[in-house]
Every structure is written in C-alpha cells, then in structure tokens.
Scaffold this motif. Structure first.
Motif, PDB file in Angstrom:
ATOM      1  N   GLU A 457       0.804  -1.219   0.000  1.00 25.05           N
ATOM      2  CA  GLU A 457       0.000   0.000   0.000  1.00 25.05           C
ATOM      3  C   GLU A 457       0.841   1.276   0.000  1.00 25.05           C
ATOM      4  O   GLU A 457       0.519   2.235  -0.735  1.00 25.05           O
ATOM      5  N   PRO A 458       1.936   1.397   0.775  1.00 23.48           N
ATOM      6  CA  PRO A 458       2.719   2.641   0.747  1.00 23.48           C
ATOM      7  C   PRO A 458       3.321   2.964  -0.620  1.00 23.48           C
ATOM      8  O   PRO A 458       3.705   4.099  -0.862  1.00 23.48           O
ATOM      9  N   TRP A 459       3.427   1.985  -1.505  1.00 25.46           N
ATOM     10  CA  TRP A 459       4.000   2.195  -2.840  1.00 25.46           C
ATOM     11  C   TRP A 459       2.915   2.408  -3.901  1.00 25.46           C
ATOM     12  O   TRP A 459       3.189   2.301  -5.094  1.00 25.46           O
ATOM     13  N   ARG A 460       1.693   2.708  -3.475  1.00 32.09           N
ATOM     14  CA  ARG A 460       0.572   2.727  -4.420  1.00 32.09           C
ATOM     15  C   ARG A 460       0.735   3.789  -5.506  1.00 32.09           C
ATOM     16  O   ARG A 460       0.092   3.699  -6.556  1.00 32.09           O
ATOM     17  N   ASP A 461       1.599   4.806  -5.295  1.00 39.78           N
ATOM     18  CA  ASP A 461       1.789   5.823  -6.327  1.00 39.78           C
ATOM     19  C   ASP A 461       2.572   5.287  -7.521  1.00 39.78           C
ATOM     20  O   ASP A 461       2.522   5.869  -8.608  1.00 39.78           O
ATOM     21  N   ARG A 462       3.269   4.172  -7.345  1.00 41.55           N
ATOM     22  CA  ARG A 462       4.099   3.655  -8.428  1.00 41.55           C
ATOM     23  C   ARG A 462       3.861   2.190  -8.747  1.00 41.55           C
ATOM     24  O   ARG A 462       4.473   1.661  -9.670  1.00 41.55           O
TER      25      ARG A 462
END
Length: 513
Positions: A457-462
């Motif tokens: 989830e913390p990497w959802r921007d990429r």
C-alpha cells in the motif's frame, strides 16, 4: 531555436529508439528523439520478430495491433538452427514465438504510437558530438535550420552498429570480423512452377529447397517469401573473389552467385511492383559487443550495443528487450523514485544475454561454413536436435529465455518472464499480460487474506495492486516489473519480509517512510 534542456534524448528513430520513446512516455517521461534521416527508412531489413519479444509486445497491447492472431501468442511448432530443422512438438514449455512484420512497417507503427503518446521526433536532426558533465550530457546537433546544442540528463544511443553515440562516448566495440564472406540479397520474381506448396522452391537439377537457409559445399542459398508475390533470394559465399563496394549490386550479380552456389542456372528476374525492394551486398560479417552498455549518463541499446549475424532472427528480440529493461529504470530516476544502483542493473542483466546471442550466432555461421568436416558436424547436430531435451535447450537459447536475471530473490520464478496465465479480477477474466499495458509494476495477489496488498500500500503511487484468482496460480502472489519479469514471488505465511525487500530494491523507498 529548440529548447536547450530535456530529461532524455534518444539518438536513432529505428525500432529500438521508437520503442524506448514509447516506454518512457507511458511512464510520464517525454524524450526527444533525434534521427538523421528526414523520414522513416523504407529499406527492407529485419523481416519479423522472434522469441520472447513477442510476449513483451503482448504486454503492451501491441501484439494484435501489429498483426498477431487473436488471443494469446501461440508458439511455433518448429524452427531451424543454422538451417537445421527442429521440431518443438514434444516440448511442454515452448518459448518460440514469431510475428512476421517487415521492419519498415514496424517503424511506421511505432512512430505513430510514439506521436500519439506525445513524443517529439526530430527527423533530419543528426547528433554529431556529446560532452558529459556533472548531471548529464550536452549534445551537439545538426538540423535543417542549423546547428544547436541541447542538455539532457540521459542520452541513449539507439543509432545502429556504427553508433556515433558509442564512438563519441569512447566505448570500445570488441569482437570479430570475417572478411572472406559475401552475402547478396534481393527481392526477385520467379516462375510460378518453381514454387512449392510449403513455401519452398523446386530447382531443376538440385531438387526441393525449403524456406530459409540451405547449405551447400559452395555456399548458402536462402529462399523466403515473407509477403505474397515478393520472394527474397539470398546467397552467402566464402573465399570468393572480393566484390567491389563501389559497384552497385544487381539482380544479374545475384543470379551469377546462385549459379556458383547451386551449380545450375535459376531464372531469377527483377521483382514486380513499386517496392521498396531489397537489393544489397554485404562484404564481411561483424560480431561485436560494446565493452559496456553504460558510460555515466550515456546508455546503448540495440545494434549500438551489439551486432551479429541475422541468422535465426535475434536482432529485434535482443534490442527491444534491451529497451524493455532500460525504459522503466530511466523513467524511475527521472520521476524521482529510482533506488541507488537501479540503472547499473541494465548492464548486469542485459550484457550476459548479448553474450549468448554472440555465441549462438557465431555457432550458426560456423555450421554454415564449407568443408567435409562441417558437413559431418551438421549430421551430428541433426541427430542431437531430434532429442526433445536438446531441441528445448536450443529453443530457449534462440528465444532468449535460457538465462534468468539474478534479482536477489530465491523463488524459482524470480528473474523470469511472468508465465502466461488467465486471472479473474473484478468480475472479469484477463490474461496477465493485459495488466501490464501501462508499463507499471504490478503486485498480483492470487490468494485471500495473505496481507501482501497491505504491505504494498505505501508504494501505491508507483505500483498497481491487483487482487485476483486463478486456477493456474504459480504462487500466492507475484511482484512483476514493468518489463514483465518477476521480481518476487511468495506464498502466504512467511514471505512478507522478502516482499518488503523486493519493493524497496526495485521501486525505491516507500513515500513518507
């Protein structure tokens, strides 16, 4: 006057340069492509694509658009190694795919796609010099309106075997050159009665010659009709009188060469139709690989990084997969999240693949050479290739699937191209390749309540997380890089830490971590 700064410049608007431009544009990075030609070349070169590159095109939604049959790409039932036929009928895992697509048409299709994605292609603009500096490269260009300089963070040489970028960057190009080899090729017209139903020719006094390469003690004869009504004939001769590079190639010259190779006259005539028609002579054969694929902010792809025999069709398979490997990594750095060392993996991952192509292309050339000892070796090779295990070994070698990248994960799938499978997600069925159309990383979760989606989830921007099910699931979850290679695969229960490590290794630190 053109703007004086851009994130990425690509020198060369051939298939590799244009595909790289498309890859970058999908990631939100819009390069400038410089091409010394005033328009796309109509010169017939490669006749199609072979191997793993077909699956990559499928991952971008281009396989069908470029002429592939409906559905998933289907592996071919057989192929040839140095003209020796192989059957893949008994292979469970057949990696050999083919898409017949003349290079001029491929370039036109990629040009159209690049322009639609917002890429600027400067036809008639030739890179003449480069100077590396802190933070990038200054490039000197000669264009229709005069000379200019432009700064860039990264420069990519996709400018062919005589690459100006490679030379100006001071990258050596070691290898070998065979001077005693002359190849002639042309589109021709032939009497219809010489054609066979399976795509070969029947030559009186010689017999039936199948599609592709045919070796004789006096040289090599090639027949291929890749487009209806446009047959191609080629010859290769060894230890012959050298041809003058200053004298234009003619169909009569090819006809004489065919007579020397086959020992009989063949009624070859100039081709019908407007063309463009192949008509060229190549003296010698280069097999070379750049000493390194990267020098600071300069990178090499395709023929700028490696040249070799065209036998077996490895060129576009190798070059476009260079592009697939490099594009997302460059974009990651331009977009600000590329981890330290990511760009170095281009060399470590792709250089060994290039070495393998050098090896098998030289091997095929050797097996085409004249001499009774080569004839005996071909007979032995023919016997060996009748064994499924040996045929499988050569199939994976030619397809480029025999090596897997060392991605730092112990799972058997890690470092390999994601297997073809169908998943059900959000109430619809999709092939896994459809999840990669936008060239973004994908975490494919195939088991319930394993916590992997929460970890990502913390990497959802990429990274796109896809929750799905599949009866063919090879693992409970797969982390797939934009180039289609599995960076991590895991099972529910004890693989969470490995997933976190893989996410950081390939896609940088999580935002706000």
């Amino acid at each position: 006057m053109p703007e004086n700064s851009v994130d990425i410049i690509i020198s060369g608007a051939g298939p590799n340069g244009l595909m790289l431009a498309c890859e970058l544009a999908l990631a939100g990075v819009h390069p400038i492509v410089l091409e010394k030609l005033s328009e796309p070349s109509a010169e017939p070169k490669a006749n199609g694509l072979v191997g793993q590159v077909i699956r990559f095109l499928d991952m971008r939604g281009l396989y069908h658009e470029f002429g592939g049959a409906p559905g998933a790409p289907q592996a071919v039932p057989g192929y040839a190694f140095s003209g020796i036929p192989m059957s893949f009928a008994q292979l469970r895992d057949n990696p050999m795919y083919i898409l017949m697509l003349p290079q001029p048409k491929l370039v036109r299709l990629l040009e159209k796609r690049a322009v639609e994605l917002g890429v600027e292609i400067r036809w008639g603009h030739e890179l003449t010099e480069l100077v590396q500096r802190d933070g990038g490269v200054t490039v000197s260009v000669t264009g229709p309106d005069g000379d200019y300089d432009i700064d860039t963070t990264f420069l990519i040489g996709a400018d062919g075997g005589k690459s100006v970028v490679r030379k100006r960057a001071g990258i050596d190009f070691p290898g070998s050159t065979f001077e005693d080899k002359i190849t002639r090729i042309a589109h021709v017209s032939l009497p219809e009665e010489l054609r066979t139903a399976d795509g070969g020719v029947e030559i009186p006094g010689v017999g039936r010659l199948p599609f592709g390469h045919n070796r004789f003690e006096r040289g090599v004869f090639v027949f291929a009709e890749l487009e209806p009504g446009r047959p191609i004939i080629a010859t290769t001769e060894f230890d012959t009188e050298p041809a003058s590079a200053d004298v234009a190639m003619t169909v009569a010259e090819l006809r004489d060469s065919v007579r020397r190779v086959l020992g009989v006259d063949v009624p070859i005539q100039p081709p019908h139709g407007p063309g463009p028609h192949a008509l060229r002579r190549t003296i010698g054969q280069n097999t070379r690989q750049a000493e390194r694929y990267r020098d600071g902010a300069v990178f090499l792809v395709g023929d700028a990084a490696h040249v070799h025999s065209a036998m077996g069709g490895p060129g576009l398979n190798l070059g476009i997969q260079d592009v697939a490997n490099l594009g997302w990594k460059l974009a990651a750095h331009v977009n600000g999240w590329g981890p330290t060392g990511l760009l170095d993996t281009y060399q470590s991952e792709r250089y060994p693949v290039g070495e393998r192509v050098m090896m098998h292309s030289l091997s095929q050339l050797a097996l085409m050479s004249p001499g009774p000892e080569i004839t005996a070796l071909r007979k032995l090779f023919t016997e060996l290739l009748e064994t499924p295990a040996n045929a499988a070994h050569i199939a994976h070698l030619l397809a480029g699937s025999d090596l897997h990248y060392d991605l730092g994960d112990p799972h058997p799938l890690a470092g390999r191209l994601v297997p073809e499978l169908t998943v059900e997600t959000e109430g619809r069925q999709a092939r896994v390749t459809e999840l990669l159309h936008q060239a973004r990383p994908v975490l494919l979760v195939l088991a319930d309540d394993n916590g992997f989606a929460d970890i990502a989830e913390p990497w959802r921007d990429r990274i796109d997380t896809v929750i799905a099910t599949s009866p063919e699931a090879p693992a409970d979850a797969l982390l797939i890089r934009p180039d289609g290679y599995v960076a991590w695969a895991g099972e529910s229960g004890d693989d969470a830490d490995r997933l976190r490590d893989a996410l950081s290794r390939w896609f940088g630190a999580a935002p706000n971590s």
